[in-house]
Design a protein around this motif. Structure first.
Motif, mmCIF file in Angstrom:
data_model
loop_
_atom_site.group_PDB
_atom_site.id
_atom_site.type_symbol
_atom_site.label_atom_id
_atom_site.label_comp_id
_atom_site.label_asym_id
_atom_site.label_seq_id
_atom_site.Cartn_x
_atom_site.Cartn_y
_atom_site.Cartn_z
ATOM 1 N N THR A 1 0.613 -1.350 -0.121
ATOM 2 C CA THR A 1 0.378 -0.442 -0.288
ATOM 3 C C THR A 1 1.031 1.762 -0.107
ATOM 4 O O THR A 1 2.029 1.348 0.785
ATOM 5 N N LEU B 1 2.940 4.920 -4.510
ATOM 6 C CA LEU B 1 2.911 5.881 -5.651
ATOM 7 C C LEU B 1 4.225 6.718 -5.901
ATOM 8 O O LEU B 1 4.214 7.592 -6.345
ATOM 9 N N TYR C 1 2.028 -5.520 -6.616
ATOM 10 C CA TYR C 1 1.114 -4.544 -6.191
ATOM 11 C C TYR C 1 0.887 -3.739 -5.879
ATOM 12 O O TYR C 1 1.175 -4.074 -4.704
ATOM 13 N N GLY D 1 -1.256 -0.990 -4.658
ATOM 14 C CA GLY D 1 -2.356 -0.116 -3.899
ATOM 15 C C GLY D 1 -2.553 1.255 -3.277
ATOM 16 O O GLY D 1 -1.734 1.679 -2.568
ATOM 17 N N ALA D 2 -3.469 1.703 -4.306
ATOM 18 C CA ALA D 2 -3.402 3.051 -3.460
ATOM 19 C C ALA D 2 -4.986 3.846 -3.523
ATOM 20 O O ALA D 2 -5.746 3.297 -4.531
ATOM 21 N N GLY E 1 -5.046 4.494 -7.772
ATOM 22 C CA GLY E 1 -4.692 3.962 -8.523
ATOM 23 C C GLY E 1 -5.207 3.272 -9.599
ATOM 24 O O GLY E 1 -4.733 3.155 -10.467
ATOM 25 N N ASN E 2 -6.884 4.073 -9.956
ATOM 26 C CA ASN E 2 -7.281 3.471 -10.957
ATOM 27 C C ASN E 2 -6.876 5.306 -11.648
ATOM 28 O O ASN E 2 -7.151 5.468 -13.214
ATOM 29 N N GLN F 1 -0.557 5.029 -13.546
ATOM 30 C CA GLN F 1 -0.488 4.002 -13.736
ATOM 31 C C GLN F 1 0.263 3.752 -15.177
ATOM 32 O O GLN F 1 1.182 2.750 -15.287
ATOM 33 N N VAL G 1 -1.027 -1.308 -10.397
ATOM 34 C CA VAL G 1 -1.243 -0.740 -9.800
ATOM 35 C C VAL G 1 -2.979 -0.360 -9.271
ATOM 36 O O VAL G 1 -3.915 -0.961 -11.180
ATOM 37 N N ARG G 2 -3.281 -0.361 -8.755
ATOM 38 C CA ARG G 2 -5.087 -1.026 -8.521
ATOM 39 C C ARG G 2 -5.666 0.266 -7.331
ATOM 40 O O ARG G 2 -4.759 0.801 -6.705
ATOM 41 N N ALA G 3 -6.956 0.575 -7.746
ATOM 42 C CA ALA G 3 -7.667 2.136 -6.671
ATOM 43 C C ALA G 3 -7.840 1.197 -5.592
ATOM 44 O O ALA G 3 -8.109 -0.211 -5.000
#
Length: 248
Positions: free
Chosen positions: A2, A5, A24, A26-27, A30-31, A36, A49-51
């Motif tokens: 987490t 970024l 991976y 997450g932030a 992230g979207n 990205q 990267v994911r939300a």
């Protein structure tokens, strides 16, 4: 992980990629396609990267489930997401307190709760929480931040005991001032508030430790890399201060 970024989290992500790991991140942002693309350009295909909003249990579950669906397991969890705001205890806003505790402490708990069953099944896991020297020392106008970071130490002790029989370690890293984007914001604020030059404002933070130099993000990343390795099997229930000899 987490909070990968920027700052310490980004440095750890870079080190893990260099170590050959699939990462991976997450932030909350992230979207965002811009973030990205930035990470893909920097790290290549070894990072996704994911939300993720660690304050929300449903967001945590969605993030972890997506990793399991694509990768099948979670070997290492780094909790680097965090917020920082200052306020005196008197008239301290409830909203600031809740935001800080929910993100820095409760969010970490929720991430650990989500991945521990996976690590127990695999009989192997590494959990690394980014705390702070604020976990050990107080500082005026920092009640929420200090409380949240101190809470990570207690949480980590419990997690390490519950994970010991399953090959899971849990440690925390407590840095002093690290030369990150957040510190640059503090420096710019001091420049405006005190009429200092950038060199003068930066020197104040450098002088806060006996070494006279700011800790660098990659120094934190190097320690995280070791704690995530097989070589750190017996290292658990510990907090490692990267303080350059300072109390803050």
């Amino acid at each position: 992980m987490t909070g990968g970024l920027s700052g310490i989290g980004r440095a750890i992500a870079q080190r893990f990629v260099d170590d050959g790991m699939i990462v991976y991140v997450g932030a909350r942002r992230g979207n965002d396609p811009a973030f990205q693309e930035n990470l893909r350009t920097t790290f290549g295909k070894s990072i996704s990267v994911r939300a993720l909003d660690v304050r929300r249990s449903d967001s945590v579950a969605t993030f972890v489930d997506a990793i399991v669906e694509t990768h099948g397991k979670v070997d290492v969890l780094v909790n680097a997401a965090g917020v920082y705001e200052e306020a005196a205890v008197i008239d301290h806003p409830d909203s600031m307190w809740h935001e800080t505790i929910d993100t820095n402490l409760t969010g970490t708990f929720k991430m650990i709760r989500a991945v521990m069953p996976l690590m127990m099944t695999a009989k192997w896991g590494r959990i690394i929480n980014i705390a702070s020297v604020a976990a050990h020392q107080g500082m005026a106008r920092n009640a929420a931040y200090c409380a949240s970071k101190a809470g990570l130490l207690g949480l980590g002790r419990c997690v390490s005991l519950e994970g010991a029989d399953h090959g899971i370690t849990c440690n925390s890293i407590s840095p002093t001032w690290v030369e990150t984007e957040m510190l640059q914001q503090f420096i710019e604020h001091d420049m405006q508030r005190l009429g200092q030059s950038r060199v003068e404002a930066r020197a104040t933070y450098e002088a806060s430790n006996p070494q006279g130099k700011l800790v660098q993000p990659d120094e934190i990343a190097g320690l995280a890399s070791f704690l995530a390795s097989d070589a750190a099997r017996a290292m658990t229930m510990a907090d490692y201060q990267v303080n350059a000899g300072s109390l803050w």
